[in-house]
Enzyme design. Structure first.
Site, PDB file in Angstrom:
ATOM      1  N   TRP A  26       0.637  -5.530   6.555  1.00  0.00           N
ATOM      2  CA  TRP A  26      -0.358  -4.488   6.213  1.00  0.00           C
ATOM      3  C   TRP A  26       0.104  -3.661   5.027  1.00  0.00           C
ATOM      4  O   TRP A  26      -0.678  -2.966   4.392  1.00  0.00           O
ATOM      5  CB  TRP A  26      -0.642  -3.580   7.421  1.00  0.00           C
ATOM      6  CG  TRP A  26       0.455  -2.608   7.761  1.00  0.00           C
ATOM      7  CD1 TRP A  26       1.746  -2.912   8.054  1.00  0.00           C
ATOM      8  CD2 TRP A  26       0.365  -1.173   7.823  1.00  0.00           C
ATOM      9  NE1 TRP A  26       2.469  -1.765   8.316  1.00  0.00           N
ATOM     10  CE2 TRP A  26       1.640  -0.680   8.193  1.00  0.00           C
ATOM     11  CE3 TRP A  26      -0.653  -0.247   7.634  1.00  0.00           C
ATOM     12  CZ2 TRP A  26       1.930   0.670   8.347  1.00  0.00           C
ATOM     13  CZ3 TRP A  26      -0.364   1.106   7.800  1.00  0.00           C
ATOM     14  CH2 TRP A  26       0.899   1.556   8.148  1.00  0.00           C
ATOM     15  N   ASP A  27       1.394  -3.772   4.690  1.00  0.00           N
ATOM     16  CA  ASP A  27       1.973  -3.049   3.560  1.00  0.00           C
ATOM     17  C   ASP A  27       1.134  -3.237   2.291  1.00  0.00           C
ATOM     18  O   ASP A  27       0.971  -2.324   1.491  1.00  0.00           O
ATOM     19  CB  ASP A  27       3.378  -3.577   3.241  1.00  0.00           C
ATOM     20  CG  ASP A  27       4.330  -3.580   4.419  1.00  0.00           C
ATOM     21  OD1 ASP A  27       3.855  -3.713   5.559  1.00  0.00           O
ATOM     22  OD2 ASP A  27       5.544  -3.481   4.203  1.00  0.00           O
ATOM     23  N   GLU A  36       6.689   2.175  15.241  1.00  0.00           N
ATOM     24  CA  GLU A  36       7.102   1.077  16.133  1.00  0.00           C
ATOM     25  C   GLU A  36       8.170   1.509  17.139  1.00  0.00           C
ATOM     26  O   GLU A  36       8.657   0.687  17.907  1.00  0.00           O
ATOM     27  CB  GLU A  36       7.590  -0.105  15.300  1.00  0.00           C
ATOM     28  CG  GLU A  36       6.454  -0.770  14.535  1.00  0.00           C
ATOM     29  CD  GLU A  36       6.928  -1.874  13.593  1.00  0.00           C
ATOM     30  OE1 GLU A  36       8.134  -1.953  13.321  1.00  0.00           O
ATOM     31  OE2 GLU A  36       6.063  -2.645  13.125  1.00  0.00           O
TER      32      GLU A  36
HETATM   33  C1  BGC Z   1       7.493  -1.334   9.542  1.00  0.00           C
HETATM   34  C2  BGC Z   1       6.125  -1.951   9.371  1.00  0.00           C
HETATM   35  C3  BGC Z   1       6.113  -2.787   8.107  1.00  0.00           C
HETATM   36  C4  BGC Z   1       7.248  -3.810   8.113  1.00  0.00           C
HETATM   37  C5  BGC Z   1       7.353  -4.548   6.799  1.00  0.00           C
HETATM   38  C6  BGC Z   1       8.549  -2.451   9.548  1.00  0.00           C
HETATM   39  O1  BGC Z   1       9.820  -1.880   9.651  1.00  0.00           O
HETATM   40  O2  BGC Z   1       7.574  -0.622  10.747  1.00  0.00           O
HETATM   41  O3  BGC Z   1       5.160  -0.928   9.278  1.00  0.00           O
HETATM   42  O4  BGC Z   1       4.898  -3.456   8.012  1.00  0.00           O
HETATM   43  O5  BGC Z   1       8.473  -3.140   8.311  1.00  0.00           O
HETATM   44  O6  BGC Z   1       7.576  -3.664   5.740  1.00  0.00           O
END
Ligand code: BGC
Length: 769
Positions: free
Chosen positions: A357-358, A488
């Site tokens: 989603w970045d 997360e």
């Molecule tokens: C973040 C996610 C992100 C992913 C890739 C994870 O550590 O919590 O939001 O999409 O890294 O950058």
């Protein structure tokens, strides 16, 4: 945190060779051109700590999933961008001793990443065990002018001897990913060929069948004159090279110009790859190193003209923003809608080179403002083309009627992530994809996109949210259970405010977009509704959810609650944490993290960033003051959002503090993980911290608004944005704001809420107050 990169406005400079820092530097000094990229591995042999990395965008392998406890719905593969044939190899042997910086004395070592012209330079003097001393200078780049070409100029000077050097110039297809679940080799055995016209290595990925042909040729100059020399061909299965012996004299330079091409079946007919490689290598050799390097400088000059940010008065901030912009354009140029932006780009194996989603949440705003419309349109089309797979993905999880759940991690549209609490529950990603469509349309005014592609995606996403919520008899409201928000460090929570807010917004926007398309393109609208079997009653069901969705709120504190029960947690602040406990994810058990109140990354605040127009500044401040002190920023995506919100609250100190944290995250190795690769997607957040943060750029009611503030210590900052048909240059200085309209057409803007007209081809200067 490290501090070994020298400040310089246009260069990233490392002085002195420290093998312990080599993997970090390999990431920082990475090269790329949007189609291929590589870590800054050495050309000559190196047996010290290193992570080999040379990747081609879109060429991946489905590594078999490895999980402890299989859950229905998990994908059985994880697509990974894989190490492809390395084209940089040049081995040097002096009197039977191989030049290897791990086994000799190294002096005057210097690595320079020249961001203005887009090349990497490395210089050093090596004293071998046999006493022979040589000086080396290596220049290398991945051409952004022709993105299938890479070139090296490797020069050496014997400093204290004359004699014979044994040199091998080669291509190496014996490459592996360190991150491979079952230690498999991802490539079928390669085919090699050498002739006067160069060396070639053709190989094909197992299972996915991507074909790649790498070709190299070189010329040798002794004492600045080109020489011809007998070459010994080496043709093994996955290795092809040419070896020669050359007499050298003290202080007389010997240089090798090695030019390589790397072509894949993504862009050339499979059966003709070798032939195409021969042709393009021939043309590249004809141009030669100097001409290719000149074209590289010209291509980068154009990129800088479109995207540079100039900061006066703060050398380290200046270096950092250019580094971020440079790495973003090395990763994605927007030419090809099959490619995307992995969180580590081409700089490491972590995150598999896949799309998160970045891209929509962080990278899109950068490309919208710094590149022509087609670039961000391609990012959107990437998801549009994967819509069928997103519908399939939702179907696998038990949804129906055309509902789509875009994957958390993907290469080709199918899900590649396998932790249930994220794969199945971190569904807010669907919202970011819908929001990107809204953002693109409001920024570019390309309304045809909605009718042709956008609305179809929005309907499928809205259908997902409709099915994902349920009616709570107890609350007499709709609720959303079992989700993971952007934070997360909380899993499987009920009613995550951000996710529910996003769901409601998507349902409203899908309805609004449908109205717009029905008015503007009734024919296309009718066709689409038929194609996706849409029934008007669906709108009613969406509206019912929007008007009665439960969004947790704590009235006594005036804050949105991250999720049900958040306030039951023991409330501690990040300042209460002992330094040795951080980062939490490296020091605490997962269970302890989940039960704590500490927040990995912006969550409620991410929502306040997206939907700021709905909230007044007091609401923003109350929420910021509550959530900010509980956030550990253990995702690189977090500080930029906090920086933007702090700017909005006119809190210059915190805005700047978070800016530096995002901008120099990799240069200073803040999170102790740069060796895995760079945080490419959060680099777009650095740009956002300046343009959306310090400059306060927003599109409101079809008009660009600015609300600038100048961080302490900066004399000025300047940036350029492309907005619809206009190109605007801004300079925010202590006493005044200067706006130059580079186009013919005038534009109406709002600066600090006042209407301003900037005529075409004119410069307007406004006092700061
Ligand atoms: C973040 C996610 C992100 C992913 C890739 C994870 O550590 O919590 O939001 O999409 O890294 O950058």
């Amino acid at each position: 945190m490290k501090n070994y990169i020298k400040a310089d406005p246009w260069n990233i400079i490392e002085e002195g060779f420290n093998p312990q820092l080599n993997k970090i530097s390999e990431s920082i000094f990475s090269l790329g051109n949007g189609r291929m990229g590589q870590r800054a591995n050495f050309e000559e042999q190196y047996s010290g700590p290193a992570l080999q990395g040379n990747y081609i965008g879109g060429v991946y392998y489905p590594d078999k999933t490895r999980v402890g406890w299989w859950k229905n719905g998990y994908p059985n593969k994880i697509d990974k961008v894989i190490n492809a044939t390395s084209w940089i190899g040049i081995d040097i042997e002096i009197d039977g001793e191989v030049l290897d910086l791990a086994h000799c004395e190294v002096e005057d070592f210097k690595r320079i990443l020249n961001m203005r012209e887009g090349y990497l330079e490395r210089r050093f003097t090596a004293r071998l065990k046999n006493g022979k001393c040589i000086r080396v200078q290596a220049l290398r780049f991945c051409s952004i002018a022709d993105d299938e070409i890479g070139a090296i100029r490797y020069c050496l000077w014997p400093l204290n001897f004359e004699g014979t050097l044994k040199i091998t110039v080669y291509l190496n297809g014996n490459v592996y990913n360190q991150d491979s679940n079952y230690g498999e080799k991802f490539w079928e055995p390669g085919v090699t060929e050498v002739s006067d016209e160069g060396m070639y290595l053709f190989n094909r990925t197992k299972k996915t069948g991507f074909e790649v042909c790498t070709g190299s040729n070189f010329l040798i100059r002794k004492n600045e004159k080109q020489i011809r020399i007998d070459l010994e061909d080496i043709c093994d299965q996955d290795y092809v090279g040419q070896r020669f012996f050359v007499e050298v004299k003290k202080n007389q330079p010997l240089s090798i110009d090695k030019i390589s091409v790397q072509l894949s079946s993504l862009n050339h007919p499979g059966g003709q790859l070798m032939q195409c490689a021969r042709q393009s290598l021939g043309q590249a050799m004809h141009k030669g190193f100097d001409q290719l390097k000149q074209a590289q400088a010209v291509a980068w000059a154009k990129k800088w003209e479109e995207s540079d940010i100039l900061i006066e008065g703060d050398a380290s901030a200046q270096q950092a923003i250019r580094f971020n912009i440079f790495q973003l354009y090395q990763t994605y140029t927007g030419k090809d809608d099959r490619l995307n932006i992995g969180p580590k780009g081409f700089t490491g194996e972590k995150y598999a080179g896949a799309t998160f989603w970045d891209t929509e949440a962080y990278c899109l705003p950068f490309y919208l403002a710094t590149a022509e419309k087609q670039v961000s349109r391609n990012l959107l089309l990437y998801r549009y083309k994967q819509l069928d797979k997103a519908i399939e993905n939702a179907t696998l999880l038990g949804f129906g009627d055309g509902a789509a759940l875009y994957p958390m991690v993907t290469m080709d549209g199918s899900e590649c992530h396998n932790e249930w609490e994220i794969t199945f529950e971190e569904i807010h990603r669907n919202g970011a994809i819908a929001f990107a469509i809204y953002n693109y349309v409001r920024y570019t005014d390309d309304r045809s996109y909605l009718a042709d592609y956008g609305l179809e995606v929005l309907i499928a996403i809205a259908r997902f949210w409709k099915q994902r919520v349920n009616w709570s008899g107890a609350k007499q409201q709709y609720v959303m259970l079992g989700v993971t928000g952007p934070n997360e460090y909380e899993n499987n929570v009920d009613n995550n405010w951000y996710t529910s807010k996003m769901a409601v917004w998507c349902l409203r926007y899908a309805r609004e977009a449908a109205k717009q398309v029905s008015r503007a393109s009734p024919g296309k609208y009718k066709d689409l509704l038929q194609r996706v079997h849409f029934k008007e009653e669906e709108f009613e069901a969406w509206a019912a959810i929007c008007s009665n969705m439960y969004l947790p709120y704590e009235p006594s504190m005036g804050i949105f609650l991250q999720q049900d029960g958040y306030l039951d947690k023991q409330q501690r602040l990040v300042t209460d944490l002992p330094a040795q406990d951080r980062p939490l994810n490296q020091n605490w058990s997962w269970d302890r993290i989940l039960r704590s109140c500490f927040i990995k990354q912006a969550d409620v605040l991410q929502g306040l960033y997206y939907f700021e127009e709905e909230f007044d500044l007091e609401t923003l401040k109350r929420n910021f003051d509550f959530y900010e002190p509980r956030t550990v920023h253990e995702s690189s995506l977090s500080p930029c959002i906090h920086s933007i919100l702090a700017s909005r609250l006119k809190d210059k100190t915190r805005a700047y503090e978070f800016y530096l944290r995002t901008a120099r995250l990799d240069l200073d190795d803040y999170n102790n993980d740069t060796e895995d690769g760079l945080h490419i997607t959060s680099m777009a957040g650095t740009w956002m911290s300046i343009v959306e943060g310090f400059a306060g750029m927003r599109v409101i009611n079809d008009k660009l608004n600015f609300d600038p503030l100048l961080p302490e210590g900066w004399t000025s900052f300047s940036f350029r944005v492309q907005y619809r048909e206009c190109i605007l240059l801004f300079k925010i200085a202590t006493a005044e704001i200067t706006i130059e309209n580079k186009g013919h057409k005038g534009i109406d803007l709002k600066i600090r809420e006042k209407d301003r007209h900037i005529p075409g081809n004119k410069v307007v200067q406004l006092d700061q107050d």
